[in-house]
Scaffold this active site. Structure first.
Site, mmCIF file in Angstrom:
data_model
loop_
_atom_site.group_PDB
_atom_site.id
_atom_site.type_symbol
_atom_site.label_atom_id
_atom_site.label_comp_id
_atom_site.label_asym_id
_atom_site.label_seq_id
_atom_site.Cartn_x
_atom_site.Cartn_y
_atom_site.Cartn_z
ATOM 1 N N ALA A 129 0.818 -1.221 0.000
ATOM 2 C CA ALA A 129 0.000 0.000 0.000
ATOM 3 C C ALA A 129 0.850 1.269 0.000
ATOM 4 O O ALA A 129 0.324 2.360 0.200
ATOM 5 C CB ALA A 129 -0.943 -0.009 1.195
ATOM 6 N N VAL A 155 5.594 -9.906 1.600
ATOM 7 C CA VAL A 155 4.527 -10.914 1.672
ATOM 8 C C VAL A 155 5.037 -12.296 1.254
ATOM 9 O O VAL A 155 4.394 -13.311 1.548
ATOM 10 C CB VAL A 155 3.292 -10.522 0.825
ATOM 11 C CG1 VAL A 155 2.613 -9.291 1.394
ATOM 12 C CG2 VAL A 155 3.647 -10.333 -0.649
ATOM 13 N N SER A 186 -5.644 -9.902 -12.006
ATOM 14 C CA SER A 186 -5.344 -9.065 -13.182
ATOM 15 C C SER A 186 -6.060 -9.631 -14.399
ATOM 16 O O SER A 186 -6.287 -10.848 -14.490
ATOM 17 C CB SER A 186 -3.838 -9.065 -13.442
ATOM 18 O OG SER A 186 -3.570 -8.526 -14.715
ATOM 19 N N TYR A 236 3.588 -13.936 -14.631
ATOM 20 C CA TYR A 236 2.607 -13.036 -14.009
ATOM 21 C C TYR A 236 1.178 -13.566 -14.210
ATOM 22 O O TYR A 236 0.378 -13.621 -13.261
ATOM 23 C CB TYR A 236 2.771 -11.653 -14.633
ATOM 24 C CG TYR A 236 1.867 -10.575 -14.074
ATOM 25 C CD1 TYR A 236 2.145 -9.963 -12.852
ATOM 26 C CD2 TYR A 236 0.745 -10.148 -14.781
ATOM 27 C CE1 TYR A 236 1.329 -8.956 -12.347
ATOM 28 C CE2 TYR A 236 -0.074 -9.140 -14.290
ATOM 29 C CZ TYR A 236 0.223 -8.548 -13.072
ATOM 30 O OH TYR A 236 -0.597 -7.552 -12.589
ATOM 31 N N LYS A 277 -1.546 -14.688 -11.381
ATOM 32 C CA LYS A 277 -2.837 -14.007 -11.229
ATOM 33 C C LYS A 277 -4.011 -14.958 -11.504
ATOM 34 O O LYS A 277 -5.086 -14.801 -10.893
ATOM 35 C CB LYS A 277 -2.898 -12.784 -12.147
ATOM 36 C CG LYS A 277 -1.897 -11.690 -11.767
ATOM 37 C CD LYS A 277 -2.154 -11.158 -10.359
ATOM 38 C CE LYS A 277 -1.321 -9.949 -10.004
ATOM 39 N NZ LYS A 277 -1.615 -9.424 -8.670
ATOM 40 N N ILE A 311 -3.962 -0.024 -15.532
ATOM 41 C CA ILE A 311 -4.201 1.058 -14.577
ATOM 42 C C ILE A 311 -2.942 1.933 -14.511
ATOM 43 O O ILE A 311 -1.820 1.408 -14.509
ATOM 44 C CB ILE A 311 -4.515 0.483 -13.162
ATOM 45 C CG1 ILE A 311 -5.653 -0.565 -13.217
ATOM 46 C CG2 ILE A 311 -4.827 1.610 -12.171
ATOM 47 C CD1 ILE A 311 -7.009 -0.060 -13.686
HETATM 48 P P1 NAP Z 1 3.112 -0.721 -8.157
HETATM 49 O O1 NAP Z 1 2.774 0.701 -8.399
HETATM 50 O O2 NAP Z 1 4.349 -1.294 -8.752
HETATM 51 O O3 NAP Z 1 3.098 -0.978 -6.565
HETATM 52 C C1 NAP Z 1 3.369 -2.261 -6.092
HETATM 53 C C2 NAP Z 1 3.190 -2.289 -4.597
HETATM 54 O O4 NAP Z 1 3.432 -3.637 -4.159
HETATM 55 C C3 NAP Z 1 4.161 -1.397 -3.862
HETATM 56 O O5 NAP Z 1 3.502 -0.788 -2.775
HETATM 57 C C4 NAP Z 1 5.227 -2.366 -3.366
HETATM 58 O O6 NAP Z 1 5.819 -1.986 -2.132
HETATM 59 C C5 NAP Z 1 4.385 -3.597 -3.122
HETATM 60 N N1 NAP Z 1 5.180 -4.827 -3.086
HETATM 61 C C6 NAP Z 1 5.912 -5.383 -4.066
HETATM 62 N N2 NAP Z 1 6.500 -6.506 -3.634
HETATM 63 C C7 NAP Z 1 6.121 -6.657 -2.335
HETATM 64 C C8 NAP Z 1 6.393 -7.622 -1.344
HETATM 65 N N3 NAP Z 1 7.194 -8.683 -1.585
HETATM 66 N N4 NAP Z 1 5.830 -7.466 -0.125
HETATM 67 C C9 NAP Z 1 5.038 -6.410 0.162
HETATM 68 N N5 NAP Z 1 4.742 -5.453 -0.753
HETATM 69 C C10 NAP Z 1 5.297 -5.580 -1.986
HETATM 70 O O7 NAP Z 1 1.939 -1.680 -8.670
HETATM 71 P P2 NAP Z 1 0.388 -1.400 -8.943
HETATM 72 O O8 NAP Z 1 0.230 -1.118 -10.387
HETATM 73 O O9 NAP Z 1 -0.156 -0.488 -7.941
HETATM 74 O O10 NAP Z 1 -0.182 -2.876 -8.720
HETATM 75 C C11 NAP Z 1 -0.841 -3.266 -7.528
HETATM 76 C C12 NAP Z 1 -1.488 -4.632 -7.754
HETATM 77 O O11 NAP Z 1 -2.400 -4.544 -8.840
HETATM 78 C C13 NAP Z 1 -0.486 -5.722 -8.132
HETATM 79 O O12 NAP Z 1 -0.889 -6.953 -7.563
HETATM 80 C C14 NAP Z 1 -0.613 -5.790 -9.646
HETATM 81 O O13 NAP Z 1 -0.247 -7.046 -10.138
HETATM 82 C C15 NAP Z 1 -2.091 -5.520 -9.803
HETATM 83 N N6 NAP Z 1 -2.471 -5.040 -11.133
HETATM 84 C C16 NAP Z 1 -1.965 -3.864 -11.602
HETATM 85 C C17 NAP Z 1 -2.348 -3.431 -12.886
HETATM 86 C C18 NAP Z 1 -1.855 -2.151 -13.480
HETATM 87 O O14 NAP Z 1 -2.134 -1.918 -14.673
HETATM 88 N N7 NAP Z 1 -1.167 -1.296 -12.755
HETATM 89 C C19 NAP Z 1 -3.227 -4.216 -13.635
HETATM 90 C C20 NAP Z 1 -3.712 -5.388 -13.111
HETATM 91 C C21 NAP Z 1 -3.329 -5.796 -11.850
HETATM 92 P P3 NAP Z 1 7.303 -1.369 -2.009
HETATM 93 O O15 NAP Z 1 7.384 -0.238 -2.970
HETATM 94 O O16 NAP Z 1 7.356 -0.957 -0.591
HETATM 95 O O17 NAP Z 1 8.234 -2.477 -2.347
#
Ligand code: NAP
Length: 247
Positions: free
Chosen positions: A13, A64, A142, A155, A159, A188
């Site tokens: 978060a 995690v 996703s 990935y 998912k 997103i």
């Molecule tokens: P993001 O901007 O890259 O942020 C990822 C977040 O996950 C960061 O807060 C990061 O924390 C945290 N994280 C990564 N590895 C971790 C770990 N081992 N333990 C705890 N926290 C961890 O990604 P986002 O786009 O917001 O994506 C969030 C979720 O939505 C993900 O599951 C992604 O697969 C899913 N999603 C995203 C999209 C998209 O288009 N953006 C589409 C479909 C699904 P730190 O920075 O502190 O490491």
């Protein structure tokens, strides 16, 4: 508000979708644990923004993917707040590559964070939710896990695994009124999609009936709905928040 008195844990978060989810849950009245892995400053800033808006938040570091660290984190949340009502499994990473180039660790890292991470948190949260006989788990899957995506075998597998996990856990916990649902976001606007090459962005937009990427806040609204009692008869579902991409 809809979530007054509830305690929520949102993984990943510190940034992106997770941060928007934490802010939206807090705006509805929940006390929010902001989990992060490496981005401590960003996590502190997210908590400060929530508090500036009159909400309650605190930060908790752990990967995690680390089973023992997750257990300790969830124990600490429960020891402090005496309950856990909402778990949002949002933490996720990408390590994209074509199959012939994909390294063993690229596959494993993604599975360990995106899928095993959901197992680790859900196991310990479910124990508390079973005691309470209430709770809601929302897993961020996703559109890649539904439709597949070239260059994302790791990935998409993680998912798609989250979707199977969601449906199975929903069946396990339904008799105690604990709900488990998933959201499948499309493209997103976050740091995850910022690193996409221009051609991939153009191709992506071409597949979206809305013709635009979504905003983290648009995913957060859907999470709030599934987490709240407004969704009291909904479990085991996958809600697409994708501008029509996966219909
Ligand atoms: P993001 O901007 O890259 O942020 C990822 C977040 O996950 C960061 O807060 C990061 O924390 C945290 N994280 C990564 N590895 C971790 C770990 N081992 N333990 C705890 N926290 C961890 O990604 P986002 O786009 O917001 O994506 C969030 C979720 O939505 C993900 O599951 C992604 O697969 C899913 N999603 C995203 C999209 C998209 O288009 N953006 C589409 C479909 C699904 P730190 O920075 O502190 O490491």
């Amino acid at each position: 508000m809809r979530l007054d008195g509830k305690v929520a844990l949102v993984t990943g978060a510190s940034r992106g979708i997770g941060r928007a989810v934490a802010k939206a849950l807090a705006a509805e009245g929940a006390t929010v644990a902001i989990n992060y892995n490496g981005s401590e400053e960003a996590a502190k800033q997210a908590a400060a923004e929530i508090e500036a808006d009159g909400g309650k938040a605190f930060i908790c570091q752990c990967s995690v993917a680390d089973a023992e660290a997750v257990e300790a984190m969830i124990k600490e949340v429960i020891a402090t707040y005496k309950r856990l009502d909402i778990l949002v499994n949002n933490a996720g990473i990408t390590r994209d590559n074509l199959i012939l180039k994909m390294k063993e660790e690229e596959f494993e890292d993604v599975i360990d964070t995106n899928l095993k991470g959901v197992f680790h948190t859900s196991k310990h949260a479910a124990r508390q939710m079973l005691r309470q006989k209430s709770g809601s788990i929302v897993n961020i899957s996703s559109i890649s896990g539904v439709m597949g995506n070239a260059g994302q075998t790791n990935y998409a597998a993680s998912k798609a695994g989250v979707i199977g996990f969601t449906k199975s856990l929903a069946r396990e916990l339904a008799s105690r009124e604990i709900r488990v649902n998933a959201i499948a976001p499309g493209f997103i606007e976050t740091e995850m999609t910022e690193k996409l090459p221009e051609a991939a962005v153009a191709a992506g937009k071409g597949q979206i009936p809305f013709g635009r990427f979504g905003k983290a806040e648009e995913v957060a609204k859907a999470v709030c709905f599934l987490a709240s009692s407004d969704a009291s008869y909904i479990t085991g579902q996958v809600l697409h928040v994708d501008g029509g991409m996966g219909m």
